[in-house]
Design an enzyme around this catalytic site. Sequence first.
Site, PDB file in Angstrom:
ATOM      1  N   LYS A   1       0.822  -1.220   0.000  1.00 15.15           N
ATOM      2  CA  LYS A   1       0.000   0.000   0.000  1.00 15.15           C
ATOM      3  C   LYS A   1       0.854   1.267   0.000  1.00 15.15           C
ATOM      4  CE  LYS A   1      -3.868   2.116   2.451  1.00 15.15           C
ATOM      5  NZ  LYS A   1      -4.651   2.329   1.223  1.00 15.15           N
TER       6      LYS A   1
ATOM      7  N   GLY B   1      13.873  -4.585  10.999  1.00 18.86           N
ATOM      8  CA  GLY B   1      13.260  -3.557  10.161  1.00 18.86           C
ATOM      9  C   GLY B   1      11.822  -3.889   9.791  1.00 18.86           C
TER      10      GLY B   1
ATOM     11  N   HIS C   1       4.609 -12.133   6.103  1.00 17.84           N
ATOM     12  CA  HIS C   1       4.610 -11.630   4.723  1.00 17.84           C
ATOM     13  C   HIS C   1       6.011 -11.711   4.142  1.00 17.84           C
ATOM     14  CE1 HIS C   1       5.420  -8.286   7.466  1.00 17.84           C
ATOM     15  NE2 HIS C   1       6.099  -7.696   6.502  1.00 17.84           N
TER      16      HIS C   1
ATOM     17  N   GLN D   1       8.162 -10.374   0.817  1.00 16.49           N
ATOM     18  CA  GLN D   1       8.008  -9.258  -0.121  1.00 16.49           C
ATOM     19  C   GLN D   1       8.827  -9.464  -1.394  1.00 16.49           C
ATOM     20  OE1 GLN D   1       7.971  -5.410   1.938  1.00 16.49           O
ATOM     21  NE2 GLN D   1       8.495  -6.484   3.837  1.00 16.49           N
TER      22      GLN D   1
ATOM     23  N   SER E   1      15.786  -5.896   4.893  1.00 11.20           N
ATOM     24  CA  SER E   1      16.504  -6.844   4.038  1.00 11.20           C
ATOM     25  C   SER E   1      17.166  -6.195   2.818  1.00 11.20           C
ATOM     26  CB  SER E   1      15.532  -7.902   3.528  1.00 11.20           C
ATOM     27  OG  SER E   1      15.088  -8.712   4.577  1.00 11.20           O
TER      28      SER E   1
END
Length: 299
Positions: free
Chosen positions: A86, A142, A149, A151, A249
């Site tokens: 988002k 972080g 989730h 990414q 990451s």
Amino acid sequence: MYGAIESRFADAVKSGNLIFTQTTQIPAKYNGVDVIYTLAPALAKKPGKAEVEKNSSDPAQKSPWLPPQEDLIIEKQEKYTVVLNKFAVAKYHFLLVTNEFEKQTKPLSPGDLRAAFDLLKKANSESGKRHIGFYNSGTNSGASIPHRHVQFLTLPDSFVPFPDQTPRARKANMPASDTRVPFAHFIAHLDNTDDEELLADKYMLALSRAITTCARHQVPLSYNLVFTEQWMMATPRFQDKVNDISINSLGTIGLILAKSDEQLKYVEKHGLGLLEELGFANVPEPEGATEIDDGYIKY
Ligand code: AMP
């Protein structure tokens, strides 16, 4: 699927349901390694960790994906949903989220890995562009959302993430580390591994050293996992930010975000050295280290 990512992204930006932050990218080198520093002054407007956390004390209530926002959904699977980020800083940033609440602090299951690699390969083949997958796990990694989730982002054109060039470890059961990089990191080469159990073994090979490193320094486990079709890399973490610069990451492959000119100067000065401050030093493999058992090196 990739066509849906592109069209949903454009629609959601247009409708205001996806906040896309324009950035300036500054490609550079750190000790011969490709890095890109990104200046995103509007990033401060994105809800941060504190804002997400104050909403509730129940982790499941803090999830934005129970259910996911309808117009950000790309694909619904039996156990996972693919959604757009988002608050995107890069175009087409998407996530694989579990349909049921699962903790972000737990290791990825073999099924999670299988689903994540399938999605990565699909994105690569359908878009013709190389993607990176990543998983921020633990309070110092972080991560901002406790719901599991993984990414995905398109790698910038002609950017070479350093693990592409890292020589293999001396022994098959050891992860590799790159001597050009100052922070502790553990790379498992994938050798076209496609089997779910073998993927899980490779993940454990990298992760076990992150566990060992955090245990040795007596800090709770936090790590970043990044992966391509060729390798997986785990980076143990000790802190999530320095000088108000939060690193996840992506920072571990040299993609570092700054929210102001002052932060950018700091990032340009320290480069990948920031990861040594926020993680641990890259200590050469001790001579005689031969095997790993339960995450600890046997001598
Ligand atoms: P992390 O900060 O590593 O936990 O990653 C969480 C990501 O989810 C961040 O990049 C956020 O921008 C993104 N995010 C936050 N809220 C939503 C939402 N409602 N829908 C989709 N993505 C979100």
